[in-house]
Design a protein around this motif. Sequence first.
Motif, PDB file in Angstrom:
ATOM      1  N   GLY A 135       0.805  -1.215   0.000  1.00  0.00           N
ATOM      2  CA  GLY A 135       0.000   0.000   0.000  1.00  0.00           C
ATOM      3  C   GLY A 135       0.834   1.259   0.000  1.00  0.00           C
ATOM      4  N   SER A 136       2.106   1.133   0.314  1.00  0.00           N
ATOM      5  CA  SER A 136       3.006   2.285   0.334  1.00  0.00           C
ATOM      6  C   SER A 136       3.838   2.309  -0.942  1.00  0.00           C
ATOM      7  CB  SER A 136       3.918   2.220   1.553  1.00  0.00           C
ATOM      8  OG  SER A 136       4.817   3.306   1.571  1.00  0.00           O
ATOM      9  N   GLY A 137       3.603   3.293  -1.764  1.00  0.00           N
ATOM     10  CA  GLY A 137       4.360   3.421  -3.006  1.00  0.00           C
ATOM     11  C   GLY A 137       4.011   2.388  -4.049  1.00  0.00           C
ATOM     12  N   ASP A 138       2.821   1.790  -3.951  1.00  0.00           N
ATOM     13  CA  ASP A 138       2.437   0.718  -4.879  1.00  0.00           C
ATOM     14  C   ASP A 138       2.549   1.117  -6.344  1.00  0.00           C
ATOM     15  OD1 ASP A 138       1.946  -0.896  -2.758  1.00  0.00           O
ATOM     16  OD2 ASP A 138      -0.213  -1.112  -3.082  1.00  0.00           O
ATOM     17  N   SER A 139       2.260   2.373  -6.650  1.00  0.00           N
ATOM     18  CA  SER A 139       2.241   2.827  -8.041  1.00  0.00           C
ATOM     19  C   SER A 139       3.569   3.408  -8.511  1.00  0.00           C
ATOM     20  CB  SER A 139       1.118   3.860  -8.246  1.00  0.00           C
ATOM     21  OG  SER A 139      -0.147   3.266  -8.022  1.00  0.00           O
ATOM     22  N   ASN A 140       4.556   3.443  -7.633  1.00  0.00           N
ATOM     23  CA  ASN A 140       5.876   3.938  -8.041  1.00  0.00           C
ATOM     24  C   ASN A 140       6.447   3.041  -9.144  1.00  0.00           C
ATOM     25  OD1 ASN A 140       5.583   5.876  -6.087  1.00  0.00           O
ATOM     26  ND2 ASN A 140       7.057   4.983  -4.660  1.00  0.00           N
ATOM     27  N   LEU A 141       7.028   3.676 -10.146  1.00  0.00           N
ATOM     28  CA  LEU A 141       7.485   2.944 -11.328  1.00  0.00           C
ATOM     29  C   LEU A 141       8.990   2.730 -11.350  1.00  0.00           C
ATOM     30  CD1 LEU A 141       5.339   4.852 -13.987  1.00  0.00           C
ATOM     31  CD2 LEU A 141       4.924   2.525 -13.158  1.00  0.00           C
ATOM     32  N   SER A 142       9.385   1.605 -11.925  1.00  0.00           N
ATOM     33  CA  SER A 142      10.795   1.339 -12.217  1.00  0.00           C
ATOM     34  C   SER A 142      10.885   0.757 -13.624  1.00  0.00           C
ATOM     35  CB  SER A 142      11.390   0.345 -11.223  1.00  0.00           C
ATOM     36  OG  SER A 142      11.575   0.937  -9.956  1.00  0.00           O
ATOM     37  N   PRO A 143      11.966   1.069 -14.350  1.00  0.00           N
ATOM     38  CA  PRO A 143      12.113   0.521 -15.693  1.00  0.00           C
ATOM     39  C   PRO A 143      12.359  -0.984 -15.656  1.00  0.00           C
ATOM     40  CG  PRO A 143      14.099   1.694 -15.044  1.00  0.00           C
ATOM     41  CD  PRO A 143      13.084   1.955 -13.976  1.00  0.00           C
ATOM     42  N   LEU A 144      11.779  -1.688 -16.596  1.00  0.00           N
ATOM     43  CA  LEU A 144      11.998  -3.128 -16.698  1.00  0.00           C
ATOM     44  C   LEU A 144      13.438  -3.433 -17.112  1.00  0.00           C
ATOM     45  CD1 LEU A 144       8.604  -3.838 -18.404  1.00  0.00           C
ATOM     46  CD2 LEU A 144       9.308  -4.864 -16.239  1.00  0.00           C
ATOM     47  N   ASP A 145      14.044  -2.518 -17.850  1.00  0.00           N
ATOM     48  CA  ASP A 145      15.455  -2.615 -18.241  1.00  0.00           C
ATOM     49  C   ASP A 145      16.108  -1.322 -17.785  1.00  0.00           C
ATOM     50  OD1 ASP A 145      17.921  -2.523 -19.484  1.00  0.00           O
ATOM     51  OD2 ASP A 145      17.160  -2.782 -21.519  1.00  0.00           O
ATOM     52  N   GLU A 146      16.819  -1.381 -16.678  1.00  0.00           N
ATOM     53  CA  GLU A 146      17.355  -0.144 -16.098  1.00  0.00           C
ATOM     54  C   GLU A 146      18.512   0.442 -16.892  1.00  0.00           C
ATOM     55  OE1 GLU A 146      19.079  -0.551 -12.257  1.00  0.00           O
ATOM     56  OE2 GLU A 146      20.290  -2.311 -12.760  1.00  0.00           O
ATOM     57  N   ASP A 147      19.135  -0.346 -17.752  1.00  0.00           N
ATOM     58  CA  ASP A 147      20.302   0.135 -18.494  1.00  0.00           C
ATOM     59  C   ASP A 147      19.918   0.942 -19.734  1.00  0.00           C
ATOM     60  OD1 ASP A 147      21.871  -1.169 -16.638  1.00  0.00           O
ATOM     61  OD2 ASP A 147      22.167  -2.947 -17.882  1.00  0.00           O
TER      62      ASP A 147
END
Length: 323
Positions: free
Chosen positions: A233-245
């Motif tokens: 419930g905390s930061g659930d919608s925060n995004l990260s790239p699937l390929d960080e490079d």
Amino acid sequence: MSSLATATMGTLLCIVLLLCSTVIVYGQLTPSFYTRSCAQAVPIVKDAVRQAIAREKRMGGSLVRLHFHDCFVNGCDGSILLDDSTNITGEKKAIPNANSARGSEVIDHIKSQLEKVCSGVVSCADILTLAAHESVVQLGGPSWTVSLGRRDSRTAVQRDVTKNIPSPFSSLPDLISSFQAKGLSAQDMIALSGAHTIGQAKCSLFRTRIYNETNINAAFATSRKASCPSSSGSGDSNLSPLDEDTPDSFDNNYYKILRTQRGLLHSDQVLFNGGSADALVTTYSVNQSAFFQDFATAMVNMGNIMPLTGTNGEIRKNCRVPN
């Protein structure tokens, strides 16, 4: 038999053969489907997708995903685009799509442009297919021959989404089984997973992996934890790239990060975890041409999942509602 009767029989045979061949051709997908009826179709889609990605690079991954989620639920029929109504409880609010399936506004824009030049001709299902192709090309990926002629579903069924869309928590056998159920091979699945070289995922989909799994690069897990708190419930919608490079480039780097245990989703890393997919992941990680070739083939195969053709379905004038 008289010459007149013979001629009549011959004429009837020719008509029957012509009708049969017409039905066969009409029921098939073909790259030239809109050549005469709407020659502007492909250029309009290309230009609109190019502009959308110029505004937001993430949109490329979203449009590819939209096509995938459409095809895996009752075939490539544009059903994912239908809004809920008194008669339809559609796919948009199903768990795998809710607040996640993006890009329908781009499809709406393309459809409105096409309706101005050739009303009622180009299906929403074909627009999804063309937009996915152009997204890959615009971000540096391979091109392939896109066959067209799909028609649109008149309805959508929300409960069919969770039954058909593979979960980001899936095991390798489950992934293989999900794709095989659609007529796609394990190789198709591994190649199509390479679309995760673009796009992003929400914290809620990778929290368990970065906090609980062991087949993960420690430094990578720590970096992802910075934007994904451990509590649900905390930061659930925060995004990260699937390929960080190389998050905005369609390349083979996805397979390279799997080999260093930096797959973001559980369903990513299971492709390289001592199982049957390891060899192909290794091949793709060192041979981008092989990946591109197999990805293009797999996209064609996916685009052929249960299309509506001929007189089945309809050509929607508004992708959000049946005619």
